[in-house]
Write a protein that holds these residues in place. Structure first.
Motif, PDB file in Angstrom:
ATOM      1  N   VAL A 296      23.641 -35.405  32.205  1.00 42.49           N
ATOM      2  CA  VAL A 296      24.302 -34.143  32.556  1.00 42.49           C
ATOM      3  C   VAL A 296      23.259 -33.066  32.829  1.00 42.49           C
ATOM      4  N   ALA A 297      22.227 -33.012  31.972  1.00 45.11           N
ATOM      5  CA  ALA A 297      21.162 -32.010  32.156  1.00 45.11           C
ATOM      6  C   ALA A 297      20.434 -32.216  33.483  1.00 45.11           C
ATOM      7  N   LEU A 298      20.190 -33.461  33.839  1.00 49.40           N
ATOM      8  CA  LEU A 298      19.499 -33.753  35.104  1.00 49.40           C
ATOM      9  C   LEU A 298      20.348 -33.345  36.301  1.00 49.40           C
ATOM     10  N   GLU A 299      21.642 -33.556  36.227  1.00 46.01           N
ATOM     11  CA  GLU A 299      22.525 -33.175  37.319  1.00 46.01           C
ATOM     12  C   GLU A 299      22.560 -31.647  37.474  1.00 46.01           C
ATOM     13  N   ILE A 300      22.635 -30.944  36.345  1.00 43.79           N
ATOM     14  CA  ILE A 300      22.673 -29.482  36.392  1.00 43.79           C
ATOM     15  C   ILE A 300      21.357 -28.930  36.955  1.00 43.79           C
ATOM     16  N   PRO A 308      20.089 -22.013  43.404  1.00 37.05           N
ATOM     17  CA  PRO A 308      19.646 -21.285  42.212  1.00 37.05           C
ATOM     18  C   PRO A 308      20.482 -20.053  41.890  1.00 37.05           C
ATOM     19  N   SER A 309      21.290 -19.575  42.848  1.00 37.56           N
ATOM     20  CA  SER A 309      22.096 -18.383  42.576  1.00 37.56           C
ATOM     21  C   SER A 309      23.274 -18.690  41.660  1.00 37.56           C
ATOM     22  N   GLU A 310      23.657 -19.970  41.543  1.00 36.78           N
ATOM     23  CA  GLU A 310      24.778 -20.354  40.686  1.00 36.78           C
ATOM     24  C   GLU A 310      24.287 -20.559  39.252  1.00 36.78           C
ATOM     25  N   VAL A 311      25.009 -19.995  38.318  1.00 37.29           N
ATOM     26  CA  VAL A 311      24.656 -20.103  36.897  1.00 37.29           C
ATOM     27  C   VAL A 311      25.647 -21.047  36.211  1.00 37.29           C
ATOM     28  N   THR A 312      25.097 -22.030  35.507  1.00 38.62           N
ATOM     29  CA  THR A 312      25.925 -23.007  34.795  1.00 38.62           C
ATOM     30  C   THR A 312      25.624 -22.941  33.305  1.00 38.62           C
ATOM     31  N   THR A 313      26.661 -22.867  32.509  1.00 41.26           N
ATOM     32  CA  THR A 313      26.496 -22.825  31.055  1.00 41.26           C
ATOM     33  C   THR A 313      26.934 -24.168  30.471  1.00 41.26           C
ATOM     34  N   ARG A 314      26.084 -24.726  29.633  1.00 43.22           N
ATOM     35  CA  ARG A 314      26.390 -26.026  29.038  1.00 43.22           C
ATOM     36  C   ARG A 314      25.637 -26.153  27.723  1.00 43.22           C
ATOM     37  N   SER A 315      26.241 -26.798  26.756  1.00 41.36           N
ATOM     38  CA  SER A 315      25.598 -27.028  25.453  1.00 41.36           C
ATOM     39  C   SER A 315      25.013 -28.435  25.425  1.00 41.36           C
ATOM     40  N   TYR A 316      23.816 -28.546  24.829  1.00 37.88           N
ATOM     41  CA  TYR A 316      23.148 -29.842  24.692  1.00 37.88           C
ATOM     42  C   TYR A 316      22.767 -30.042  23.228  1.00 37.88           C
ATOM     43  N   ARG A 317      22.735 -31.299  22.843  1.00 37.96           N
ATOM     44  CA  ARG A 317      22.204 -31.624  21.520  1.00 37.96           C
ATOM     45  C   ARG A 317      20.714 -31.881  21.647  1.00 37.96           C
ATOM     46  N   VAL A 318      19.931 -31.241  20.784  1.00 37.11           N
ATOM     47  CA  VAL A 318      18.468 -31.294  20.863  1.00 37.11           C
ATOM     48  C   VAL A 318      17.915 -31.855  19.569  1.00 37.11           C
TER      49      VAL A 318
END
Length: 326
Positions: A296-300, A308-318
């Motif tokens: 998912v992170a790679l796709e985002i 780059p003008s589009e902002v995407t918010t997503r939570s990841y486990r680190v």
């Protein structure tokens, strides 16, 4: 009836009279010839003086161009820390070549209200004025500013010949003993932000039009250096401010390069990960992500690279340093 008396002359007297007449005529012709010769000599003298002056100006302009090339070359690739010293060196070189008594630079503030004498060179025996010329209101000198704003040089061959509307300038210059001066505007995108000046204290001086043009070209070199210095200082201030905001932010903030590697992390982010940020620099961010979140992170990241003008918010486990995912 009128009567005339004819005088009788001897042959010898007639010959003498003829000789005197010829002498007088010859003297008149010689006088005319002498006057013509003197006039031609004067014309020739003036022509020779004009040629000498032209040769002097040509040599002067050539040397001026050489100095301009020298100064321009030295300004290439200067760091902002070196700009002020190089500007002083430039006005010193110009001042010595021009044999003026003082050369200097004035800068206007960002509000275009005040100006400061920031750089000054003085010939031996000339009193510096730089410390007395700080925070000067620009609107005090309307006669000067109108010309500089139009991109024109202010040329004052004789201070006593200033017009009445330049009285404020006269009031400033007379206590300094200035007799002649030249001010050249420094422009950026056609906006006046500074000027270079040259003062004559011990004698008067006049600059010809070609010399003034060369000084304006030299002013462009100094102008470019000042603009670059001001721009880089502004960028550094913004960077320091942004870094301070990031470092003191309660949320963790990280910067990644185009490949997703760590470039920077705030102290809050370091505490969240349990690492020192120096340990993470250059590390792929996906290496710390939970395996189920990586795709998912790679796709985002790919989408952000494309738009780059589009902002995407997503939570990841680190994964923290203690190998616990949060």
């Amino acid at each position: 009836l009128m009567s005339y008396q004819l005088n009788a002359y001897t042959e010898a007297q007639l010959q003498l009279l003829e000789a005197l007449t010829l002498h007088i005529v010859s003297a008149q012709k010689n006088a005319q010839l002498y006057a013509q010769v003197q006039e031609e000599l004067q014309v020739r003298k003036l022509a020779e003086e004009h040629q000498r002056e032209q040769r002097r100006l040509l040599a002067y302009h050539y040397q001026m161009v050489e100095i301009m090339n020298t100064i321009s070359t030295r300004f290439i690739n200067l760091s902002i820390e070196q700009v002020d010293a190089e500007i002083y060196r430039a006005i010193k070189l110009l001042g010595e070549f021009e044999e003026v008594d003082r050369s200097y630079v004035f800068l206007f503030d960002d509000e275009y209200v005040l100006m400061d004498n920031t750089h000054e060179w003085c010939a031996p025996g000339i009193t510096p004025e730089i410390d007395n010329l700080k925070n000067i209101p620009i609107d005090v000198y309307p006669w000067v500013m109108e010309q500089l704003d139009r991109g024109e040089a202010v040329h004052v061959p004789l201070l006593s010949a200033l017009p009445p509307e330049a009285q404020s300038l006269r009031d400033t210059l007379e206590p300094q003993g200035i007799q002649s001066l030249l001010m050249v505007p420094l422009l950026h995108n056609k906006w006046l932000f500074s000027f270079v000046g040259f003062d004559m204290v011990r004698t008067t001086r006049s600059w010809d039009a070609d010399s003034i043009l060369l000084h304006k070209m030299m002013g462009d070199v100094i102008s470019n250096a000042l603009v670059r210095k001001k721009t880089e200082e502004s960028v550094q201030r913004i960077e320091r401010r942004n870094r301070a905001l990031i470092e003191n932010a309660p949320d963790g903030i990280v910067l990644l390069d185009d490949n997703g590697n760590f470039l920077f992390g705030s102290p809050s982010a370091a505490r969240m990960f349990g690492y020192e940020m120096a340990e993470l620099l250059g590390t792929p961010s996906t290496a710390l992500m939970h395996p189920h979140d990586r795709h998912v992170a790679l796709e985002i990241r790919k989408k952000y690279t494309e738009t780059p003008s589009e902002v995407t918010t997503r939570s990841y486990r680190v994964r923290r340093k203690d190998r616990i995912y949060r």
